[in-house]
Design a protein around this motif. Structure first.
Motif, PDB file in Angstrom:
ATOM      1  N   GLN A 195       5.179  -0.520   9.159  1.00 11.30           N
ATOM      2  CA  GLN A 195       4.274   0.635   9.063  1.00 11.30           C
ATOM      3  C   GLN A 195       4.574   1.663  10.148  1.00 11.30           C
ATOM      4  O   GLN A 195       4.567   2.871   9.903  1.00 11.30           O
ATOM      5  N   ASP A 220       3.399  -4.743  10.520  1.00  8.82           N
ATOM      6  CA  ASP A 220       3.079  -3.779  11.595  1.00  8.82           C
ATOM      7  C   ASP A 220       4.309  -2.956  11.945  1.00  8.82           C
ATOM      8  O   ASP A 220       4.252  -1.739  12.075  1.00  8.82           O
ATOM      9  N   SER A 275      -0.382  -4.240   3.235  1.00  4.36           N
ATOM     10  CA  SER A 275       0.351  -2.969   3.305  1.00  4.36           C
ATOM     11  C   SER A 275       1.577  -2.939   2.389  1.00  4.36           C
ATOM     12  O   SER A 275       2.239  -1.904   2.293  1.00  4.36           O
ATOM     13  N   GLY A 313       6.238   3.454   1.074  1.00  4.33           N
ATOM     14  CA  GLY A 313       5.772   2.941   2.377  1.00  4.33           C
ATOM     15  C   GLY A 313       6.477   1.627   2.633  1.00  4.33           C
ATOM     16  O   GLY A 313       7.702   1.585   2.727  1.00  4.33           O
ATOM     17  N   THR A 314       5.707   0.533   2.673  1.00  5.94           N
ATOM     18  CA  THR A 314       6.326  -0.792   2.863  1.00  5.94           C
ATOM     19  C   THR A 314       6.420  -1.493   1.512  1.00  5.94           C
ATOM     20  O   THR A 314       5.440  -1.529   0.761  1.00  5.94           O
TER      21      THR A 314
END
Ligand code: NAD
Length: 487
Positions: free
Chosen positions: A51, A48, A220, A143-144
């Motif tokens: 992101q 979380d 993610s 991103g991650t």
């Protein structure tokens, strides 16, 4: 006792489950660390945070990312003594080695990628038919991403992944080995002080099957960079395959050193001894099989055995120690079993093979092992075929260079090799036939951070280093701009 906590969203936090793993000092047996035992709940919090952080880190200009990463490098330099001591305590490696190799290289990793991103160029293609257009390649962070590292060169390998991932604009969820987590925690403190925004780097500690697996499974996480054992790598590759996300895998090795008939033994003997026993032989690149032209066998083995005997195994904190102790007594048992296997398959121990006597009282109960040289072990023995990851080498004779190449390629691994000869054309011919990711000629572990680094076959998939790492941590897309009619 040092408590090692997760670093999530810019803060140090204990594990959600409230439990800790304990770790002893491998040299003294004294209680050393109490480590947060992470799992899926901790990884979800880290995901979380990552992101959210990516919304701004992903579009932070390269010059600003570079400035922060350079500040992290300076922070590592400034805490060299503290980091080297923690690394030596966690691993059992000589403090002098942690000071001269591990920690400086961690800082170099940050400096290298911090400056590499300032020099990036992307390809473009001028299209003429069916219509005029300019196509250019746009490189974007993923991103991650997940980064998982082993215990042998803890901060060195942890930063080798994290620095390019952050430099390329990604947010990271990382896990160091549960055996050596401490310098990763200090790195988080340094990164925070250097101005790295909260959530960009998250570290979740714990066991591979819990925290590590949770990172690989995290929805993610868009790519996983892993360094560790081949069996673990295979499991991670399977999971990443199912999830259709890329995995870069740097795995085990069983590296050969090939000593030709014209080798300069004044150079080769000390360097091959270093390649066999540095860091107690616990480096994936260490030589563990020495292949010697039959005409030099006697001279080489006499000199090599003398070099092994001259090494001091002792207290990792003592300046005179060339080797410290292994990562744990359990690991020493595995290394001793490999030696026994070599002997039961027909080999003889020419030197070493046991636990050193006369250790200083402070470390008398530690996981120490003598540098060990085995002769006469058949190629088929597990001692020759499987990674030992300790201060153990087998020496074998060869008559023709092609036999040396066959032997060098004769295990399931393909990480690295070294070739020792005065004839560079011959060295090149041998290097070209070796099924390895890196071949060194008249040197070993001479690293340039720009070159592609990795293994073939059971030593891994993918390449780290230089642009390869930045590419792994990026997506490319093509942008096509119509240029309209010609004038
Ligand atoms: P390992 O595979 O046991 O563990 C490596 C890391 O993976 C640790 O952080 C561990 O917690 C984690 N892990 C374990 N199981 C996992 C799972 N199911 N899912 C996700 N993560 C998991 O390796 P190790 O014993 O820590 O390290 C020694 C090995 O690493 C040796 O085989 C050595 O050759 C290899 N190594 C390779 C390189 C290279 O560059 N090729 C460099 C250093 C070490």
């Amino acid at each position: 006792m040092y408590e090692v906590d997760h670093f999530i969203n810019g803060s140090f936090v204990p594990a959600s489950c409230g439990t800790r793993l304990s770790r002893e000092n491998p040299a003294t047996g004294a209680p050393l660390r109490a480590i947060a035992r992470g799992g899926a709940a901790d990884v979800a919090k880290a995901a979380d945070a990552a992101q959210r952080a990516f919304e701004s880190w992903g579009c932070t200009p390269a010059s600003e990312r570079s400035r922060i990463l350079l500040a992290i490098a300076s922070g590592l330099d400034a805490r060299l003594d503290e980091l080297a001591l923690l690394e030596s305590e966690d691993t059992g490696k000589p403090l002098s080695l942690a000071r001269s190799l591990d920690i400086p290289r961690a800082a170099a990793n940050f400096r290298f990628f911090a400056t590499a991103i300032l020099h990036e160029a992307s390809a473009s293609f001028l299209t003429e038919r069916p219509a005029r257009a300019l196509n250019y390649v746009l490189r974007k962070p993923l991103g991650t991403v997940g980064c998982i590292s082993p215990w042998n060169l803890p901060l060195y390998l942890f930063t080798w992944k994290i620095a390019p991932a952050l430099a390329a604009g990604n947010c990271v969820i990382a896990k160091p080995s549960e055996l050596t987590p401490t310098t990763a925690a200090v790195l988080c403190d340094i990164a925070r002080n250097a101005g790295l925004p909260a959530g960009v780097l998250n570290v979740v500690h714990g066991l591979g099957a819990e925290a590590g697996q949770a990172i690989v499974d995290c929805p993610s996480v868009r790519a996983v960079s892993f360094t560790g054992g081949t069996a673990t790598g295979r499991r991670i590759a399977g999971r990443c395959g199912e999830r259709l996300i890329p995995a870069s895998l740097e795995l085990g090795g069983k590296n050969a050193a090939i000593v030709c008939e014209d080798a300069d033994l004044a150079l080769a003997v000390p360097e091959i001894a270093r390649s066999a026993f540095l860091n107690q032989g616990e480096i994936c690149l260490c030589s563990s099989r020495i292949l010697v032209h039959r005409t030099r066998m006697k001279e080489f083995t006499e000199r090599f055995i003398a070099a092994a005997r001259a090494l001091t195994v002792g207290d990792p904190l003592a300046a005179e120690s060339d080797l410290g102790c292994l990562i744990s007594k359990a690991h020493r048992e595995k290394v001793l079993a490999a030696i026994e296997r070599g002997v039961s398959d027909g080999g003889v121990v020419a030197t070493g093979g046991g636990i050193p006597r006369h250790l200083p009282a402070r470390v008398a109960g530690g996981a120490f092992l003598e540098p060990t040289v085995l002769l006469g072990v058949p190629q088929s023995s597990a001692c020759v075929q499987e990674e030992t990851f300790g201060p153990v080498v087998t020496v074998h004779g060869f008559d023709r260079h092609r036999d040396a190449v066959t032997m060098a390629n004769g295990t399931r691994y393909g990480l690295a090799a070294s070739i020792w000869t005065r004839d560079l054309a011959r060295a090149h011919r041998i290097a070209a036939r070796l099924d390895v990711g890196t071949a060194w000629i008249n040197c070993w572990m001479l690293r340039d951070l720009r070159v592609p680094f990795g293994g073939v076959r059971d030593s891994g998939i993918g390449r780290e280093g230089g642009n390869e790492a930045l590419r792994f941590f990026s997506d490319v897309s093509n942008v096509c701009v119509s240029l309209g009619e010609a004038l």
